[in-house]
Scaffold this motif. Structure first.
Motif, mmCIF file in Angstrom:
data_model
loop_
_atom_site.group_PDB
_atom_site.id
_atom_site.type_symbol
_atom_site.label_atom_id
_atom_site.label_comp_id
_atom_site.label_asym_id
_atom_site.label_seq_id
_atom_site.Cartn_x
_atom_site.Cartn_y
_atom_site.Cartn_z
ATOM 1 N N PHE A 129 0.840 -1.188 0.000
ATOM 2 C CA PHE A 129 0.000 0.000 0.000
ATOM 3 C C PHE A 129 0.880 1.245 0.000
ATOM 4 O O PHE A 129 2.060 1.194 0.359
ATOM 5 C CB PHE A 129 -0.897 0.027 1.242
ATOM 6 C CG PHE A 129 -1.845 -1.132 1.357
ATOM 7 C CD1 PHE A 129 -2.087 -1.984 0.284
ATOM 8 C CD2 PHE A 129 -2.502 -1.381 2.542
ATOM 9 C CE1 PHE A 129 -2.967 -3.052 0.390
ATOM 10 C CE2 PHE A 129 -3.378 -2.449 2.666
ATOM 11 C CZ PHE A 129 -3.611 -3.278 1.583
ATOM 12 N N THR A 130 0.285 2.357 -0.389
ATOM 13 C CA THR A 130 0.989 3.633 -0.283
ATOM 14 C C THR A 130 1.404 3.847 1.171
ATOM 15 O O THR A 130 0.602 3.679 2.085
ATOM 16 C CB THR A 130 0.077 4.785 -0.729
ATOM 17 O OG1 THR A 130 -0.294 4.569 -2.093
ATOM 18 C CG2 THR A 130 0.777 6.122 -0.596
ATOM 19 N N GLN A 131 2.657 4.211 1.374
ATOM 20 C CA GLN A 131 3.144 4.412 2.738
ATOM 21 C C GLN A 131 2.730 5.784 3.241
ATOM 22 O O GLN A 131 3.114 6.809 2.696
ATOM 23 C CB GLN A 131 4.665 4.263 2.795
ATOM 24 C CG GLN A 131 5.200 4.109 4.205
ATOM 25 C CD GLN A 131 6.687 3.806 4.224
ATOM 26 O OE1 GLN A 131 7.481 4.615 3.736
ATOM 27 N NE2 GLN A 131 7.068 2.667 4.770
ATOM 28 N N LEU A 132 1.913 5.801 4.281
ATOM 29 C CA LEU A 132 1.429 7.060 4.842
ATOM 30 C C LEU A 132 2.397 7.648 5.853
ATOM 31 O O LEU A 132 2.334 8.841 6.141
ATOM 32 C CB LEU A 132 0.066 6.843 5.515
ATOM 33 C CG LEU A 132 -1.070 6.363 4.606
ATOM 34 C CD1 LEU A 132 -2.348 6.170 5.410
ATOM 35 C CD2 LEU A 132 -1.304 7.358 3.480
ATOM 36 N N LYS A 133 3.288 6.789 6.385
ATOM 37 C CA LYS A 133 4.217 7.230 7.421
ATOM 38 C C LYS A 133 5.493 6.411 7.309
ATOM 39 O O LYS A 133 5.431 5.183 7.243
ATOM 40 C CB LYS A 133 3.572 7.043 8.805
ATOM 41 C CG LYS A 133 4.256 7.771 9.928
ATOM 42 C CD LYS A 133 3.388 7.689 11.188
ATOM 43 C CE LYS A 133 3.934 8.591 12.258
ATOM 44 N NZ LYS A 133 3.070 8.579 13.467
ATOM 45 N N PRO A 134 6.655 7.059 7.265
ATOM 46 C CA PRO A 134 7.908 6.312 7.149
ATOM 47 C C PRO A 134 8.050 5.284 8.267
ATOM 48 O O PRO A 134 7.741 5.553 9.425
ATOM 49 C CB PRO A 134 8.976 7.405 7.256
ATOM 50 C CG PRO A 134 8.294 8.656 6.815
ATOM 51 C CD PRO A 134 6.870 8.527 7.290
ATOM 52 N N GLY A 135 8.510 4.101 7.893
ATOM 53 C CA GLY A 135 8.714 3.054 8.881
ATOM 54 C C GLY A 135 7.515 2.162 9.112
ATOM 55 O O GLY A 135 7.586 1.215 9.911
ATOM 56 N N PHE A 136 6.409 2.426 8.407
ATOM 57 C CA PHE A 136 5.202 1.619 8.572
ATOM 58 C C PHE A 136 4.770 1.113 7.199
ATOM 59 O O PHE A 136 4.106 1.819 6.437
ATOM 60 C CB PHE A 136 4.086 2.433 9.234
ATOM 61 C CG PHE A 136 4.390 2.798 10.656
ATOM 62 C CD1 PHE A 136 3.978 1.974 11.695
ATOM 63 C CD2 PHE A 136 5.106 3.950 10.954
ATOM 64 C CE1 PHE A 136 4.262 2.301 13.008
ATOM 65 C CE2 PHE A 136 5.402 4.286 12.267
ATOM 66 C CZ PHE A 136 4.983 3.454 13.301
ATOM 67 N N THR A 137 5.184 -0.103 6.888
ATOM 68 C CA THR A 137 4.900 -0.712 5.594
ATOM 69 C C THR A 137 3.639 -1.564 5.690
ATOM 70 O O THR A 137 3.489 -2.358 6.627
ATOM 71 C CB THR A 137 6.073 -1.592 5.136
ATOM 72 O OG1 THR A 137 7.230 -0.771 4.985
ATOM 73 C CG2 THR A 137 5.752 -2.283 3.812
ATOM 74 N N TYR A 138 2.741 -1.411 4.722
ATOM 75 C CA TYR A 138 1.489 -2.157 4.703
ATOM 76 C C TYR A 138 1.329 -2.859 3.359
ATOM 77 O O TYR A 138 1.628 -2.307 2.305
ATOM 78 C CB TYR A 138 0.293 -1.230 4.932
ATOM 79 C CG TYR A 138 0.203 -0.710 6.347
ATOM 80 C CD1 TYR A 138 -0.656 -1.291 7.265
ATOM 81 C CD2 TYR A 138 1.005 0.346 6.770
ATOM 82 C CE1 TYR A 138 -0.728 -0.829 8.573
ATOM 83 C CE2 TYR A 138 0.935 0.809 8.074
ATOM 84 C CZ TYR A 138 0.072 0.220 8.971
ATOM 85 O OH TYR A 138 0.015 0.662 10.262
ATOM 86 N N GLY A 139 0.860 -4.091 3.430
ATOM 87 C CA GLY A 139 0.513 -4.876 2.253
ATOM 88 C C GLY A 139 -0.623 -5.807 2.636
ATOM 89 O O GLY A 139 -1.088 -5.796 3.772
#
Length: 253
Positions: A31-41
């Motif tokens: 997913f688009t990263q909304l905040k550095p350091g928080f990766t979502y898939g």
């Protein structure tokens, strides 16, 4: 041209291969990263056993509460199981962030005669912070009322204690002395962290604190708060369930 007959087992093998390929492609999405350091898939475990489908009591309760919650069946079943286990611990049930009461009623129905404490503003999300929270501004999920929740609890035969206001600022004194299970579903950083810090000292040995929003896109503030707590809580065991829950279990002192 003629083709040789393919046995049924070959057909099933092909289906399995295609399913495996499809799931692997979904797992690799980001997913688009909304905040550095928080990766979502897209998180898709390989597991397929669904014990909730064979649990008649859970299915009956879930049918009653499902329209009153945004929590999916996977997390609801985990809350149900934790409530059954926590009912054996001397302590009360606490929920911070009630919305329409679905998860609270589900857990309360498993607790028997213990006290149930519901903390909510009934005016939507509080304490949203633009520096910590990516998709919340405050006031979301205000489409509820104490009366709506009370009516749902009546359907499962439980009379809860309502504590209306911003937690813990307005209602800290209402936290019970002993807590067996706490469910924190508040969507944003400050509320998540402050709720845990207010409740954790009251949690009994073997008791649970469950964060609903830890694994969800748009709730990066909650993930950050929980990750910070992981570094400072030394009397609890931390578990990240791939359904999105984060859980602390109190260890014996």
């Amino acid at each position: 041209m003629t083709f040789p007959y393919q046995p049924a087992r070959d057909f099933i093998s092909i289906l399995r291969d295609e399913r495996r390929d499809l799931l692997e492609r979904l797992r690799q999405t980001r997913f688009t990263q909304l905040k550095p350091g928080f990766t979502y898939g897209q998180v898709i475990p390989h597991a397929s056993y669904q014990p909730w489908c064979d649990d008649e009591r859970f299915l009956e309760l879930y049918e009653v509460i499902r329209a009153h919650t945004l929590v999916d069946v996977y997390r609801c079943y985990e809350l149900y199981l934790c409530a059954i286990q926590a009912a054996k611990i001397e302590g009360d049930l606490v929920e911070v962030g009630v919305w329409k009461g679905g998860t609270g009623a589900l857990m309360a129905a498993c607790f028997g005669g213990v006290e149930v404490h519901l903390f909510d503003t009934f005016a939507g999300v509080a304490k949203a912070d633009a520096d910590k929270d990516t998709m919340y501004c405050g006031g979301e999920h205000s489409d509820t009322s104490r009366e709506l929740v009370q009516a749902l609890f009546a359907r499962v035969g439980v009379t809860p204690n309502f504590h209306v206001g911003i937690f813990p600022d307005d209602t800290l004194a209402d936290v019970p002395e002993r807590v067996a299970l706490a469910h924190i579903d508040v969507d944003v950083y400050a509320s998540a962290k402050e709720s845990f810090e207010a409740i954790w000292p009251r949690v009994q040995s073997g008791g649970f604190v469950i964060f609903d929003d830890y694994g969800f896109f748009g709730c990066e503030g909650v993930a950050e708060a929980v990750n910070e707590l992981r570094q400072t809580v030394h009397d609890g065991t931390f578990i990240h369930n791939l359904n999105g829950h984060a859980t602390f279990i109190k260890r014996a002192g």
